[in-house]
Design an enzyme around this catalytic site. Structure first.
Site, PDB file in Angstrom:
ATOM      1  N   ASN A 101       0.901  -1.379   0.033  1.00 32.39           N
ATOM      2  CA  ASN A 101       0.111   0.042  -0.007  1.00 32.39           C
ATOM      3  C   ASN A 101       0.750   1.285  -0.053  1.00 32.39           C
ATOM      4  O   ASN A 101       1.860   1.173   0.844  1.00 32.39           O
ATOM      5  CB  ASN A 101      -0.888   0.056   1.352  1.00 32.39           C
ATOM      6  N   HIS A 131     -12.338  -5.491  -0.057  1.00 34.12           N
ATOM      7  CA  HIS A 131     -12.086  -4.925  -1.444  1.00 34.12           C
ATOM      8  C   HIS A 131     -13.209  -5.246  -2.396  1.00 34.12           C
ATOM      9  O   HIS A 131     -13.985  -6.178  -2.189  1.00 34.12           O
ATOM     10  CB  HIS A 131     -10.722  -5.499  -1.984  1.00 34.12           C
ATOM     11  N   LYS A 135     -10.945  -8.139  -7.051  1.00 36.73           N
ATOM     12  CA  LYS A 135      -9.932  -8.315  -6.541  1.00 36.73           C
ATOM     13  C   LYS A 135      -9.421  -9.898  -6.447  1.00 36.73           C
ATOM     14  O   LYS A 135     -10.238 -10.575  -6.265  1.00 36.73           O
ATOM     15  CB  LYS A 135      -9.484  -7.836  -5.200  1.00 36.73           C
ATOM     16  N   THR A 142      -2.309  -4.980   1.862  1.00 34.23           N
ATOM     17  CA  THR A 142      -2.374  -4.109   2.862  1.00 34.23           C
ATOM     18  C   THR A 142      -2.385  -4.864   4.037  1.00 34.23           C
ATOM     19  O   THR A 142      -2.052  -4.488   5.157  1.00 34.23           O
ATOM     20  CB  THR A 142      -3.524  -3.009   2.670  1.00 34.23           C
TER      21      THR A 142
HETATM   22  P1  NAD Z   1      -5.968  -4.800 -12.913  1.00 30.10           P
HETATM   23  O1  NAD Z   1      -6.301  -6.125 -13.132  1.00 30.10           O
HETATM   24  O2  NAD Z   1      -7.074  -3.704 -13.233  1.00 30.10           O
HETATM   25  O3  NAD Z   1      -4.786  -4.445 -13.759  1.00 30.10           O
HETATM   26  C1  NAD Z   1      -3.542  -5.125 -13.944  1.00 30.10           C
HETATM   27  C2  NAD Z   1      -3.077  -4.992 -15.561  1.00 30.10           C
HETATM   28  O4  NAD Z   1      -1.924  -5.565 -15.550  1.00 30.10           O
HETATM   29  C3  NAD Z   1      -4.082  -5.541 -16.468  1.00 30.10           C
HETATM   30  O5  NAD Z   1      -4.279  -4.421 -17.334  1.00 30.10           O
HETATM   31  C4  NAD Z   1      -3.100  -6.733 -17.088  1.00 30.10           C
HETATM   32  O6  NAD Z   1      -3.342  -6.869 -18.294  1.00 30.10           O
HETATM   33  C5  NAD Z   1      -1.759  -5.970 -16.683  1.00 30.10           C
HETATM   34  N1  NAD Z   1      -0.607  -7.417 -16.654  1.00 30.10           N
HETATM   35  C6  NAD Z   1      -0.893  -8.314 -15.877  1.00 30.10           C
HETATM   36  N2  NAD Z   1       0.252  -9.238 -16.108  1.00 30.10           N
HETATM   37  C7  NAD Z   1       1.118  -8.325 -16.588  1.00 30.10           C
HETATM   38  C8  NAD Z   1       2.592  -8.470 -17.167  1.00 30.10           C
HETATM   39  N3  NAD Z   1       3.417  -9.626 -16.674  1.00 30.10           N
HETATM   40  N4  NAD Z   1       3.044  -7.331 -17.743  1.00 30.10           N
HETATM   41  C9  NAD Z   1       2.407  -6.481 -18.237  1.00 30.10           C
HETATM   42  N5  NAD Z   1       1.133  -6.137 -17.667  1.00 30.10           N
HETATM   43  C10 NAD Z   1       0.614  -7.053 -17.133  1.00 30.10           C
HETATM   44  O7  NAD Z   1      -5.521  -4.554 -11.344  1.00 30.10           O
HETATM   45  P2  NAD Z   1      -5.189  -3.206 -10.584  1.00 30.10           P
HETATM   46  O8  NAD Z   1      -6.522  -3.099  -9.743  1.00 30.10           O
HETATM   47  O9  NAD Z   1      -4.783  -2.032 -11.455  1.00 30.10           O
HETATM   48  O10 NAD Z   1      -4.163  -3.780  -9.465  1.00 30.10           O
HETATM   49  C11 NAD Z   1      -2.813  -4.399 -10.044  1.00 30.10           C
HETATM   50  C12 NAD Z   1      -2.290  -4.785  -8.685  1.00 30.10           C
HETATM   51  O11 NAD Z   1      -1.954  -3.719  -8.053  1.00 30.10           O
HETATM   52  C13 NAD Z   1      -2.784  -5.977  -8.032  1.00 30.10           C
HETATM   53  O12 NAD Z   1      -1.638  -6.775  -7.610  1.00 30.10           O
HETATM   54  C14 NAD Z   1      -3.466  -4.908  -6.568  1.00 30.10           C
HETATM   55  O13 NAD Z   1      -3.651  -5.771  -5.610  1.00 30.10           O
HETATM   56  C15 NAD Z   1      -2.228  -3.968  -6.562  1.00 30.10           C
HETATM   57  N6  NAD Z   1      -2.702  -2.935  -5.921  1.00 30.10           N
HETATM   58  C16 NAD Z   1      -1.983  -2.245  -5.212  1.00 30.10           C
HETATM   59  C17 NAD Z   1      -1.845  -0.974  -4.559  1.00 30.10           C
HETATM   60  C18 NAD Z   1      -0.820  -0.497  -3.523  1.00 30.10           C
HETATM   61  O14 NAD Z   1      -0.997   0.717  -3.057  1.00 30.10           O
HETATM   62  N7  NAD Z   1       0.433  -1.156  -3.353  1.00 30.10           N
HETATM   63  C19 NAD Z   1      -3.152  -0.425  -4.495  1.00 30.10           C
HETATM   64  C20 NAD Z   1      -3.908  -1.014  -5.655  1.00 30.10           C
HETATM   65  C21 NAD Z   1      -3.812  -1.959  -6.132  1.00 30.10           C
END
Ligand code: NAD
Length: 245
Positions: A101, A131, A135, A142
């Site tokens: 996060n 969530h 998800k 988090t």
């Molecule tokens: P999402 O499914 O909307 O987007 C993920 C994107 O990544 C998709 O467009 C998919 O095609 C692409 N993708 C998948 N594998 C790939 C690869 N090897 N190379 C390039 N692109 C690739 O998901 P999201 O809601 O955007 O979340 C993405 C990640 O971020 C999840 O793991 C989520 O839990 C995490 N997240 C983290 C935080 C944080 O603050 N750290 C906040 C929100 C979400």
């Protein structure tokens, strides 16, 4: 000007990062990619790559960061031990920030959870998260981050004490357990509570994310940090100076 690479550019977080970039004037997108594209090109063109993709790609992205000597910011959650080991390895030669996060509020909350876990030593710790319906991993990154903070406060290793599910006749709660409960539904961006339950009182620390832009802005703060940081493995509490060490 910091040259950014963005992986997962078509996803919810990728879009949020592109939107957040409109409000900063020291970074520009040098290359972006989604699943079908070549991540090596992104690493070769960028100073820092931001990764919001899927956990299966973290090892490969860590190796590319090493090969191209490009700093890496990983927001992807659900990482396994292999992914963490690969990030550690990359962190020996480039700056790597990984955080479940990126929000200021959650990272302040983690510092408070660590302190509360240490001071409320006999209290049971339970972590509840909710969530949106799309998800794919559980518990959330988090929730893991808050669990790590609680374990740190107790001086234990999270994997030794985490109770990730309960179902059926499971017996009484173990005194040292850190329990996790997961809810999924609708469009919830992210809600987390850490409950400290004693025999006569209960204290709850909680956080609600109201806008995905929050995480994107935090990822840009992490990228700005990574662009000038020495090689190493960093988390967001370190980036925000919340560790007190
Ligand atoms: P999402 O499914 O909307 O987007 C993920 C994107 O990544 C998709 O467009 C998919 O095609 C692409 N993708 C998948 N594998 C790939 C690869 N090897 N190379 C390039 N692109 C690739 O998901 P999201 O809601 O955007 O979340 C993405 C990640 O971020 C999840 O793991 C989520 O839990 C995490 N997240 C983290 C935080 C944080 O603050 N750290 C906040 C929100 C979400």
């Amino acid at each position: 000007m910091i040259k950014l690479g963005l992986l997962g550019a078509k996803g919810r977080m990728g879009n949020a990062v592109i939107k957040a970039l409109a409000d900063v004037d020291d970074m520009t997108i040098a290359a972006l990619a989604d699943t079908e594209d070549r991540p090596d090109i992104v690493f070769s063109l960028a100073d820092v790559v931001i990764d919001f993709t899927s956990p299966g790609s973290t090892v490969h992205h860590s190796e590319l960061a090493e090969t191209h000597q490009t700093a890496l910011v990983v927001g992807t959650t659900g990482l396994d031990d292999r992914s963490h080991a690969a990030l550690d390895r990359a962190g020996r030669s480039v700056a790597v920030v990984q955080a479940g996060n990126f929000s200021l509020g959650v990272n302040v909350m983690a510092a408070l959870v660590q302190e509360a876990a240490a001071k409320l030593s006999g209290y049971d710790i339970e972590i509840l998260e909710m969530h949106h319906r799309h998800k794919v991993d559980a518990p959330s990154g988090t929730a893991e981050l808050l669990g790590e903070a609680a374990a740190e406060g107790r001086g234990v290793t999270l994997t030794d004490v985490a109770r990730r599910s309960r179902d059926g006749v499971i017996g009484a709660r173990g005194a040292s357990e850190i329990g996790f409960a997961t809810l999924r539904g609708g469009s919830v961006i992210g809600e987390h509570s850490v409950i400290f339950a004693g025999m006569s009182e209960r204290m709850t620390l909680s956080h609600k994310a109201e806008n995905r832009g929050l995480f994107a802005e935090g990822a840009l703060v992490a990228a700005r940090f990574a662009a000038t940081a020495l090689a190493g493995r960093y988390d967001m509490r370190g980036v925000l100076g919340l560790r007190g060490d």
